[in-house]
Scaffold this active site. Sequence first.
Site, PDB file in Angstrom:
ATOM      1  N   ASN A  10      -6.416  -2.972   1.972  1.00 45.75           N
ATOM      2  CA  ASN A  10      -5.593  -4.153   1.735  1.00 45.75           C
ATOM      3  C   ASN A  10      -5.942  -5.139   2.841  1.00 45.75           C
ATOM      4  O   ASN A  10      -5.518  -4.993   3.985  1.00 45.75           O
ATOM      5  CB  ASN A  10      -4.114  -3.755   1.784  1.00 45.75           C
ATOM      6  N   LYS A  17      -5.400  -3.228   6.256  1.00 47.46           N
ATOM      7  CA  LYS A  17      -4.612  -1.994   6.149  1.00 47.46           C
ATOM      8  C   LYS A  17      -5.414  -1.014   5.309  1.00 47.46           C
ATOM      9  O   LYS A  17      -6.066  -1.425   4.346  1.00 47.46           O
ATOM     10  CB  LYS A  17      -3.291  -2.260   5.420  1.00 47.46           C
ATOM     11  N   ARG A  94      -6.864  -3.963  -2.907  1.00 48.17           N
ATOM     12  CA  ARG A  94      -5.768  -4.794  -3.416  1.00 48.17           C
ATOM     13  C   ARG A  94      -6.276  -6.238  -3.483  1.00 48.17           C
ATOM     14  O   ARG A  94      -6.757  -6.785  -2.484  1.00 48.17           O
ATOM     15  CB  ARG A  94      -4.576  -4.720  -2.469  1.00 48.17           C
ATOM     16  N   HIS A 183       3.244  -8.606  -6.839  1.00 45.15           N
ATOM     17  CA  HIS A 183       3.820  -7.266  -6.603  1.00 45.15           C
ATOM     18  C   HIS A 183       3.646  -6.369  -7.832  1.00 45.15           C
ATOM     19  O   HIS A 183       4.400  -5.425  -8.022  1.00 45.15           O
ATOM     20  CB  HIS A 183       5.343  -7.329  -6.313  1.00 45.15           C
ATOM     21  N   ASN A 214       9.887  -7.880   2.513  1.00 43.56           N
ATOM     22  CA  ASN A 214       9.882  -9.174   3.167  1.00 43.56           C
ATOM     23  C   ASN A 214       9.644 -10.251   2.114  1.00 43.56           C
ATOM     24  O   ASN A 214      10.344 -11.245   2.050  1.00 43.56           O
ATOM     25  CB  ASN A 214       8.789  -9.185   4.227  1.00 43.56           C
ATOM     26  N   ARG A 244      10.590 -17.028   2.728  1.00 44.59           N
ATOM     27  CA  ARG A 244      10.354 -17.961   1.613  1.00 44.59           C
ATOM     28  C   ARG A 244      11.659 -18.318   0.926  1.00 44.59           C
ATOM     29  O   ARG A 244      12.539 -17.468   0.752  1.00 44.59           O
ATOM     30  CB  ARG A 244       9.418 -17.337   0.578  1.00 44.59           C
ATOM     31  N   MET A 286      16.741  -7.458   7.425  1.00 40.30           N
ATOM     32  CA  MET A 286      18.072  -7.182   6.869  1.00 40.30           C
ATOM     33  C   MET A 286      18.918  -6.303   7.800  1.00 40.30           C
ATOM     34  O   MET A 286      20.135  -6.428   7.834  1.00 40.30           O
ATOM     35  CB  MET A 286      17.916  -6.536   5.482  1.00 40.30           C
ATOM     36  N   GLU A 387       2.568   1.444  -3.281  1.00 38.61           N
ATOM     37  CA  GLU A 387       1.500   0.605  -3.826  1.00 38.61           C
ATOM     38  C   GLU A 387       0.121   1.211  -3.570  1.00 38.61           C
ATOM     39  O   GLU A 387      -0.769   1.102  -4.408  1.00 38.61           O
ATOM     40  CB  GLU A 387       1.604  -0.806  -3.229  1.00 38.61           C
TER      41      GLU A 387
END
Length: 404
Positions: A10, A17, A94, A183, A214, A244, A286, A387
């Site tokens: 990724n 990653k 990805r 996603h 996120n 965002r 959060m 994922e």
Amino acid sequence: MTATRVLVLNSGSSSLKYQLLDMRDGGRLAVGLVERIGERTSRLRHTPSAGGGESRERTGAIADHDAALKAVAEELARDGLGLDSPELAAIGHRVVHGGRRFTEPTVVDDAVLAEIERLIPVAPLHNPANLTGIRTARALRPDLPQVAVFDTAFHTTMPESAARYAIDVETADRHRIRRYGFHGTSHAFVSRATAALLGRAPEDVNVIVLHLGNGASASAVRGGTCVDTSMGLTPLEGLVMGTRSGDVDPAVIFHLARVGDMSIGEIDTLLNKKSGLTGLCGDNDMREIRRRIDEGDERARLAFDIYIHRLKKYIGAYCAVLGRVDAVAFTAGVGENAAPVREAAVAGLDQLGLAVDPELNAARADGPRIVSPAGARVAVAVVPTDEELEIATQTYALVGKANS
Ligand code: ADP
């Protein structure tokens, strides 16, 4: 020996990653991350057999993605998992934007690379980095299948009524403006895993998936097929996210340009990087927001309330889109961990058959689980996303098909 390993990459603009998976059981052989590529303070963090082995760290300049992947290859080789191993079946990448053309994972060749490049105008932040990752990996192992797995692919089944904006058709088509959604690997994985949790076939189940990380997006999945999702041309539309804004009246942009004297670049930065939870209360995590609420912080409370209000609107909208809903699945960092978000998101929605059992919802656990009361008409579920496993699974299936 049959090759059973898949390396998942990724690639971001300054990060890489990776995970190496064994597809016999989906087990992690290694996971890691290279950060701040191109800076003097680059860092590679490598963990053999995720969770099991001791992590190793390298710091110091890593000039580009080529150097980053070579460093990753060296770390893997130290664990006897080198990229030259005959056990490596493929590399799965990805890729954020696949436009309308890529509806499935695709083995990369020159034409595929050219098409991903052609999509850069609609994904200027992501596709260039993804391309760099693919090119680098191809140069390192030109003989190995490289598979592109697209974030948009799962959403290509959306009907035109959901995918089109109500703007002039010629203008929209000329500039490829439509709702693509993102996603997708997560929505695909979680909707299937939710059906499995209910003990039913994906074709028989209607699910609302709430991917709350996120970045955050919702999708409406009918019988395994995506029929609507909250992100649009770019990942800016829809839910309130970490940084965002999600949905705003588009005229906010004209107003900021005309009255606020801001440039398009500044507005772009404002809506993508300085809005959402960060813009509302200064924090995007959060956990921190919940801690502040517990201390009586009003701004954190308001940020949370706005986040939940938007989430509820999408849950209600997707109940209407689907007609019959069998499950609402919460996933990603916030969805999997923040019980208060799940509780607040369905509070007062009994009319829609939605509720959580406070004890089940508060209990911590790792696997997929149902948190609605026994006998509820709609299952509310917590379904951890994966994922990388989904990318590896799709990659391996495609390569296996090609070889058989
Ligand atoms: P992404 O992949 O989009 O960066 P993740 O899915 O990893 O994001 O989610 C990251 C977010 O999850 C954090 O910003 C934080 O808000 C939230 N989060 C993670 N752990 C917890 C937790 N224990 N409680 C509440 N929120 C959490």
